[in-house]
Motif scaffolding. Structure first.
Motif, PDB file in Angstrom:
ATOM      1  N   VAL A  76       0.986  -1.267  -0.139  1.00 12.23           N
ATOM      2  CA  VAL A  76       0.016   0.134  -0.027  1.00 12.23           C
ATOM      3  C   VAL A  76       0.764   1.012  -0.097  1.00 12.23           C
ATOM      4  N   SER A  77       0.490   2.189  -0.649  1.00 11.26           N
ATOM      5  CA  SER A  77       1.324   3.506  -1.055  1.00 11.26           C
ATOM      6  C   SER A  77       0.951   4.402   0.197  1.00 11.26           C
ATOM      7  N   THR A 114       2.022   8.645   3.138  1.00 10.70           N
ATOM      8  CA  THR A 114       3.603   8.994   3.424  1.00 10.70           C
ATOM      9  C   THR A 114       4.318   8.341   2.342  1.00 10.70           C
ATOM     10  N   GLY A 115       3.733   7.323   1.825  1.00 10.74           N
ATOM     11  CA  GLY A 115       4.543   6.475   0.622  1.00 10.74           C
ATOM     12  C   GLY A 115       5.358   5.480   1.420  1.00 10.74           C
ATOM     13  N   ARG A 116       5.660   4.286   0.521  1.00 10.55           N
ATOM     14  CA  ARG A 116       6.190   3.026   0.986  1.00 10.55           C
ATOM     15  C   ARG A 116       7.575   3.440   1.772  1.00 10.55           C
ATOM     16  N   ARG A 117       8.341   4.128   1.044  1.00 10.79           N
ATOM     17  CA  ARG A 117       9.697   4.236   1.561  1.00 10.79           C
ATOM     18  C   ARG A 117       9.824   4.757   2.989  1.00 10.79           C
ATOM     19  N   SER A 123      -1.466   0.863   8.026  1.00 13.82           N
ATOM     20  CA  SER A 123      -0.663   0.827   6.979  1.00 13.82           C
ATOM     21  C   SER A 123      -1.125   1.986   5.642  1.00 13.82           C
ATOM     22  N   PRO A 170       2.853   3.285   5.670  1.00 16.06           N
ATOM     23  CA  PRO A 170       2.893   1.899   5.318  1.00 16.06           C
ATOM     24  C   PRO A 170       4.048   0.908   5.998  1.00 16.06           C
TER      25      PRO A 170
END
Length: 179
Positions: A26-27, A30-33, A103, A107
């Motif tokens: 899931v992106s 905030t984003g995956r990273r 998540s 995430p």
């Protein structure tokens, strides 16, 4: 006593890893990273906090431990683990659901926090096992005192000791290996 601490480590670890893996797809906001990096930092902090939590109470009860008497009821490792996990299954399921749901904001972070709690409990059981090896005893909690699932709860008046070969648990709460 280490068996009670260790009983929650595996379910929390694996539930946390599964929740973190689900969160990696899931992106999120905030984003995956960023989510996974924040989760990794939270994993380390959570594991350290769980490892250090109530360490003074564990040490105090270990110092004042007395030899187990005939009237003390000490149960097997397998029974202790089964009862702890059955008694906490809804909490474990709820924690897993919250970790997966988190998540969508960050995430993987919730799952890594959950895995950090499991890793911290495992490390705490290892630390108790080191004390048991050093003192050449196994520490036990009477089952009527540890009803809530904590070996250092307020109702626990003291720990009991037996020789290191008693029971089916090795020092640290692991399964005793039969030769």
């Amino acid at each position: 006593m280490a068996v009670i601490v260790r009983a929650g480590a595996a379910p929390l670890w694996w539930a946390g890893l599964v929740a973190a893996a689900a969160g990696a797809f899931v992106s999120g906001l905030t984003g995956r990273r960023i989510g996974l990096l924040a989760g990794a930092a939270l994993f380390i902090v959570t594991a350290a906090l769980v490892l250090l939590a109530r360490g003074g109470r564990y040490a105090e009860l270990a110092r004042s431990a007395s030899r187990a008497g005939r009237g003390d009821f000490l149960q097997d490792r397998a029974v202790t683990v089964r009862r702890w996990r059955r008694g906490h299954r809804w909490w474990l399921l709820g924690a897993f659901v919250v970790a997966v749901a988190s998540s969508f904001a960050l995430p993987g972070a919730g799952g890594l926090v959950l895995a950090g709690v499991g890793a911290g409990l495992w490390a705490k059981a290892v630390r108790i096992g080191q004390r048991e090896r050093r003192d050449d005893v196994l520490y036990w909690v009477r089952t009527d005192w540890a009803r809530g699932g904590s070996p250092v709860a307020e109702r626990v008046a003291g720990h009991r000791t037996t020789g290191p070969e008693a029971g089916d648990a090795a020092p640290g709460g692991a399964r005793r290996r039969r030769r």
